[in-house]
Every structure is written in C-alpha cells, then in structure tokens.
Scaffold this motif. Sequence first.
Motif, PDB file in Angstrom:
ATOM      1  N   ALA A 170     114.207  11.498 -61.261  1.00 59.04           N
ATOM      2  CA  ALA A 170     114.309  10.137 -61.703  1.00 59.04           C
ATOM      3  C   ALA A 170     115.165   9.329 -61.083  1.00 59.04           C
ATOM      4  O   ALA A 170     116.181   9.742 -60.359  1.00 59.04           O
ATOM      5  CB  ALA A 170     114.756  10.089 -63.251  1.00 59.04           C
ATOM      6  N   ASP A 171     115.026   8.130 -61.005  1.00 57.67           N
ATOM      7  CA  ASP A 171     115.826   7.040 -60.288  1.00 57.67           C
ATOM      8  C   ASP A 171     116.660   6.432 -61.323  1.00 57.67           C
ATOM      9  O   ASP A 171     116.382   5.799 -62.279  1.00 57.67           O
ATOM     10  CB  ASP A 171     115.087   5.952 -59.704  1.00 57.67           C
ATOM     11  N   PRO A 172     117.798   6.454 -61.461  1.00 57.14           N
ATOM     12  CA  PRO A 172     118.979   5.965 -62.292  1.00 57.14           C
ATOM     13  C   PRO A 172     118.522   4.527 -62.639  1.00 57.14           C
ATOM     14  O   PRO A 172     118.748   3.994 -63.592  1.00 57.14           O
ATOM     15  CB  PRO A 172     120.346   6.358 -62.056  1.00 57.14           C
ATOM     16  N   ALA A 173     118.462   3.909 -61.456  1.00 58.03           N
ATOM     17  CA  ALA A 173     118.244   2.360 -61.537  1.00 58.03           C
ATOM     18  C   ALA A 173     116.970   1.912 -62.299  1.00 58.03           C
ATOM     19  O   ALA A 173     116.646   1.056 -63.147  1.00 58.03           O
ATOM     20  CB  ALA A 173     118.115   1.836 -60.191  1.00 58.03           C
ATOM     21  N   GLU A 174     115.919   2.738 -62.113  1.00 56.96           N
ATOM     22  CA  GLU A 174     114.509   2.545 -62.959  1.00 56.96           C
ATOM     23  C   GLU A 174     114.834   2.820 -64.448  1.00 56.96           C
ATOM     24  O   GLU A 174     114.480   1.941 -65.303  1.00 56.96           O
ATOM     25  CB  GLU A 174     113.600   3.589 -62.216  1.00 56.96           C
ATOM     26  N   LEU A 175     115.558   3.970 -64.797  1.00 59.12           N
ATOM     27  CA  LEU A 175     115.706   3.953 -66.194  1.00 59.12           C
ATOM     28  C   LEU A 175     117.002   3.095 -66.704  1.00 59.12           C
ATOM     29  O   LEU A 175     116.515   2.745 -67.909  1.00 59.12           O
ATOM     30  CB  LEU A 175     116.642   5.457 -66.245  1.00 59.12           C
ATOM     31  N   ALA A 176     117.917   2.691 -65.967  1.00 58.82           N
ATOM     32  CA  ALA A 176     118.637   1.494 -66.638  1.00 58.82           C
ATOM     33  C   ALA A 176     117.721   0.382 -66.852  1.00 58.82           C
ATOM     34  O   ALA A 176     117.715  -0.579 -67.675  1.00 58.82           O
ATOM     35  CB  ALA A 176     119.579   1.023 -65.565  1.00 58.82           C
ATOM     36  N   LYS A 177     116.735  -0.101 -65.744  1.00 57.34           N
ATOM     37  CA  LYS A 177     115.793  -1.294 -65.947  1.00 57.34           C
ATOM     38  C   LYS A 177     114.989  -1.176 -67.320  1.00 57.34           C
ATOM     39  O   LYS A 177     114.963  -2.184 -67.910  1.00 57.34           O
ATOM     40  CB  LYS A 177     114.971  -1.233 -64.764  1.00 57.34           C
ATOM     41  N   PHE A 178     114.438  -0.035 -67.596  1.00 56.01           N
ATOM     42  CA  PHE A 178     113.850   0.173 -68.839  1.00 56.01           C
ATOM     43  C   PHE A 178     114.442   0.184 -70.228  1.00 56.01           C
ATOM     44  O   PHE A 178     114.276  -0.248 -71.091  1.00 56.01           O
ATOM     45  CB  PHE A 178     112.659   1.112 -68.831  1.00 56.01           C
ATOM     46  N   SER A 179     115.715   0.846 -69.862  1.00 55.61           N
ATOM     47  CA  SER A 179     116.622   0.772 -71.051  1.00 55.61           C
ATOM     48  C   SER A 179     117.092  -0.520 -71.402  1.00 55.61           C
ATOM     49  O   SER A 179     117.182  -0.843 -72.737  1.00 55.61           O
ATOM     50  CB  SER A 179     117.822   1.644 -70.721  1.00 55.61           C
ATOM     51  N   GLU A 180     117.185  -1.595 -70.427  1.00 51.10           N
ATOM     52  CA  GLU A 180     117.809  -2.901 -70.848  1.00 51.10           C
ATOM     53  C   GLU A 180     116.939  -3.556 -71.620  1.00 51.10           C
ATOM     54  O   GLU A 180     117.313  -4.539 -72.438  1.00 51.10           O
ATOM     55  CB  GLU A 180     118.222  -3.495 -69.628  1.00 51.10           C
ATOM     56  N   LEU A 181     115.461  -3.130 -71.604  1.00 52.15           N
ATOM     57  CA  LEU A 181     114.585  -4.024 -72.105  1.00 52.15           C
ATOM     58  C   LEU A 181     114.135  -3.337 -73.461  1.00 52.15           C
ATOM     59  O   LEU A 181     112.912  -3.754 -74.079  1.00 52.15           O
ATOM     60  CB  LEU A 181     113.261  -4.147 -71.054  1.00 52.15           C
ATOM     61  N   ALA A 182     114.529  -2.058 -73.786  1.00 48.05           N
ATOM     62  CA  ALA A 182     114.061  -1.198 -74.660  1.00 48.05           C
ATOM     63  C   ALA A 182     113.924  -1.893 -76.083  1.00 48.05           C
ATOM     64  O   ALA A 182     112.790  -1.703 -76.713  1.00 48.05           O
ATOM     65  CB  ALA A 182     115.060   0.042 -75.143  1.00 48.05           C
ATOM     66  N   HIS A 183     114.664  -2.964 -76.458  1.00 48.90           N
ATOM     67  CA  HIS A 183     114.670  -3.588 -77.690  1.00 48.90           C
ATOM     68  C   HIS A 183     113.383  -4.495 -77.875  1.00 48.90           C
ATOM     69  O   HIS A 183     113.098  -4.825 -78.843  1.00 48.90           O
ATOM     70  CB  HIS A 183     115.697  -4.358 -77.956  1.00 48.90           C
ATOM     71  N   ARG A 184     112.731  -4.782 -76.741  1.00 51.23           N
ATOM     72  CA  ARG A 184     111.492  -5.537 -76.608  1.00 51.23           C
ATOM     73  C   ARG A 184     110.205  -5.046 -76.383  1.00 51.23           C
ATOM     74  O   ARG A 184     109.234  -5.522 -76.454  1.00 51.23           O
ATOM     75  CB  ARG A 184     111.702  -6.622 -75.609  1.00 51.23           C
ATOM     76  N   TRP A 185     110.216  -3.450 -76.673  1.00 59.72           N
ATOM     77  CA  TRP A 185     108.983  -2.686 -76.349  1.00 59.72           C
ATOM     78  C   TRP A 185     107.994  -3.117 -77.234  1.00 59.72           C
ATOM     79  O   TRP A 185     106.788  -3.127 -76.926  1.00 59.72           O
ATOM     80  CB  TRP A 185     109.267  -1.077 -76.226  1.00 59.72           C
ATOM     81  N   TRP A 186     108.311  -3.450 -78.440  1.00 58.37           N
ATOM     82  CA  TRP A 186     107.112  -3.587 -79.578  1.00 58.37           C
ATOM     83  C   TRP A 186     107.091  -5.129 -79.740  1.00 58.37           C
ATOM     84  O   TRP A 186     106.320  -5.399 -80.816  1.00 58.37           O
ATOM     85  CB  TRP A 186     107.486  -2.756 -80.961  1.00 58.37           C
ATOM     86  N   ASP A 187     107.589  -6.001 -79.172  1.00 55.91           N
ATOM     87  CA  ASP A 187     107.511  -7.388 -79.236  1.00 55.91           C
ATOM     88  C   ASP A 187     106.152  -7.782 -78.350  1.00 55.91           C
ATOM     89  O   ASP A 187     106.283  -7.694 -77.253  1.00 55.91           O
ATOM     90  CB  ASP A 187     108.777  -8.309 -78.657  1.00 55.91           C
ATOM     91  N   LEU A 188     105.219  -8.177 -78.767  1.00 53.21           N
ATOM     92  CA  LEU A 188     103.774  -8.623 -78.444  1.00 53.21           C
ATOM     93  C   LEU A 188     104.001  -9.654 -77.682  1.00 53.21           C
ATOM     94  O   LEU A 188     103.068  -9.985 -76.831  1.00 53.21           O
ATOM     95  CB  LEU A 188     102.745  -8.501 -79.393  1.00 53.21           C
ATOM     96  N   GLU A 189     105.167 -10.461 -77.530  1.00 50.51           N
ATOM     97  CA  GLU A 189     105.324 -11.695 -76.842  1.00 50.51           C
ATOM     98  C   GLU A 189     106.175 -11.345 -75.715  1.00 50.51           C
ATOM     99  O   GLU A 189     106.818 -12.412 -74.911  1.00 50.51           O
ATOM    100  CB  GLU A 189     105.421 -12.989 -77.511  1.00 50.51           C
ATOM    101  N   SER A 190     106.616 -10.122 -75.646  1.00 48.25           N
ATOM    102  CA  SER A 190     107.706  -9.928 -74.680  1.00 48.25           C
ATOM    103  C   SER A 190     107.382  -9.320 -73.052  1.00 48.25           C
ATOM    104  O   SER A 190     105.870  -9.398 -72.744  1.00 48.25           O
ATOM    105  CB  SER A 190     108.567  -8.550 -75.029  1.00 48.25           C
ATOM    106  N   GLU A 191     108.084  -9.013 -72.239  1.00 52.47           N
ATOM    107  CA  GLU A 191     107.600  -8.326 -70.972  1.00 52.47           C
ATOM    108  C   GLU A 191     106.655  -7.083 -71.216  1.00 52.47           C
ATOM    109  O   GLU A 191     105.998  -6.656 -70.103  1.00 52.47           O
ATOM    110  CB  GLU A 191     108.597  -7.910 -70.423  1.00 52.47           C
ATOM    111  N   PHE A 192     106.561  -6.747 -72.352  1.00 55.93           N
ATOM    112  CA  PHE A 192     105.836  -5.480 -72.319  1.00 55.93           C
ATOM    113  C   PHE A 192     104.140  -5.817 -73.216  1.00 55.93           C
ATOM    114  O   PHE A 192     103.341  -4.940 -73.259  1.00 55.93           O
ATOM    115  CB  PHE A 192     106.062  -4.513 -73.320  1.00 55.93           C
ATOM    116  N   ARG A 193     103.844  -7.259 -73.087  1.00 59.81           N
ATOM    117  CA  ARG A 193     102.551  -7.519 -73.666  1.00 59.81           C
ATOM    118  C   ARG A 193     101.636  -7.048 -72.948  1.00 59.81           C
ATOM    119  O   ARG A 193     100.535  -6.640 -73.459  1.00 59.81           O
ATOM    120  CB  ARG A 193     102.711  -9.315 -73.744  1.00 59.81           C
TER     121      ARG A 193
END
Length: 239
Positions: A7-30
């Motif tokens: 695993a790449d620590p930078a990749e894990l940090a990248k997605f961890s920073e956005l974690a609270h938006r995972w189920w926001d249908l208008e977020s980056e995870f749309r």
Amino acid sequence: MTDTVNADPAELAKFSELAHRWWDLESEFRPLHEINPLRLDWIDGIAPIAGRRVLDVGCGGGILADSMARKGAEVLGVDLADKALKVAQLHALEAGTRGVKYRSVSAEALAAEQAGSFDVVTCMEMLEHVPDPASVVKACADLAKPGGWVFFSTINRNLKSFMLAIVGAEYVLGMLPRGTHEYQKLIRPSELAAHCRAAGLDLRHTRGLEHNPLTRRYWLSGDTSVNYMFATRKPAAPL
C-alpha cells in the motif's frame, strides 16, 4: 505502515481525507455511485451472488460491498484506509444493511489467513492505487474458492485514457479530485491479463465502461480503451 504491506501511504491518506464524503451523492464519489449499478449487475449476471460468500478488496466506504449485501450476499469488505472503513460501518448501521462486515487488512494478509474461502472476489478501482498490483491479483486468486469468480476493474494506460480519465475528469470537469490517478500507475489490459495468468486465473469476460459528460450517462460496451473490467475464474479443483 510497514515495508511488507502492499500500500502507498499517500494513497491511503488521500482517500482518508475524503472519507466523510463517501456517501454524499454530490461529492467527489458521485461517479462511483453512478457506475455502481452497472458494475453490480454485470458481476451478478456472471456469478449470481445471492447466498454466496463475497469478498470486496479495496472496499473504501462500502458502495459496492453494501449493494452486494443487499442482493443477498454475505460480504466482507477489506481496506487499509481506516477512516473509509469507519464510514462504511456507520453507513451499514444507519441503512440497516445486513450481511456485510468490514475489516482493516491487506489482501495478502487475508489470503494467508483465509485462502480458498470466497465464492466471489471483487477488486474494483483499486489496482491502480497500489505499488504492486500483481501481488493483489495473486492474493485475490488465492482467496477465491476453486471454481470461484474474481472481478477486477481499473483504467487503461494510453493517451486517450490520460486525456479523458485524468485531464478531463480531474482537471476540466472536476468529477474527481485532482491527483486521484497517476498516469504511470494505470494498467493496460494486456498487463492485467498477464497478472491474472500468472495467478492461475482464466480470463472469461472483458467489458468497457463509457461515459457521456454532457448527459452524465454511463454504459457498458466492448471498448476497453479507458475504463474496463475483467471477469476471471479460478479453475475448479480436480476430481
């Protein structure tokens, strides 16, 4: 993070920073929410998952894992981004989703612990984010039961995919956060096919995923030049 974890620590940090938006249908995870029904139906059409034991490797916030559980599968989602896992667990509680569990463990470590345990293994939009994708492919193969199915999705590496998946999606349209994908980490179908062969998996089906940014419509096709999926099968045990 140890040197033995793929695993790449930078990749894990990248997605961890956005974690609270995972189920926001208008977020980056749309986009993940919008393509999920296509992925789910394709998987279920090839390897019906109701009543099956399913593993989702690199599950993130649980979009695919949750939907597979709602189809009647017994699902384990694994990831190394702990914040995303917490979001996945919270969503399952809030939505009342039964049959899904989450765990912080690498595919390789789980393979050493539970080899040959799953009817279906999925690893979607994850291989292009790890240092050694071949190692993940091998672990997924080891985790599948003899005769089990293993599904992968990733992004091709060519000029078209660079323009559409990186420049277009991240910098022009803002569909994804800038820096989500690194061109050199993208994987050609021939390379993924070689990883699958080396892991003892038979490639059975391929499918491309296309998108019209004006209509925001996604569809499956035979064009694997940008986003694509593999359906592979582990050979059945000899009689």
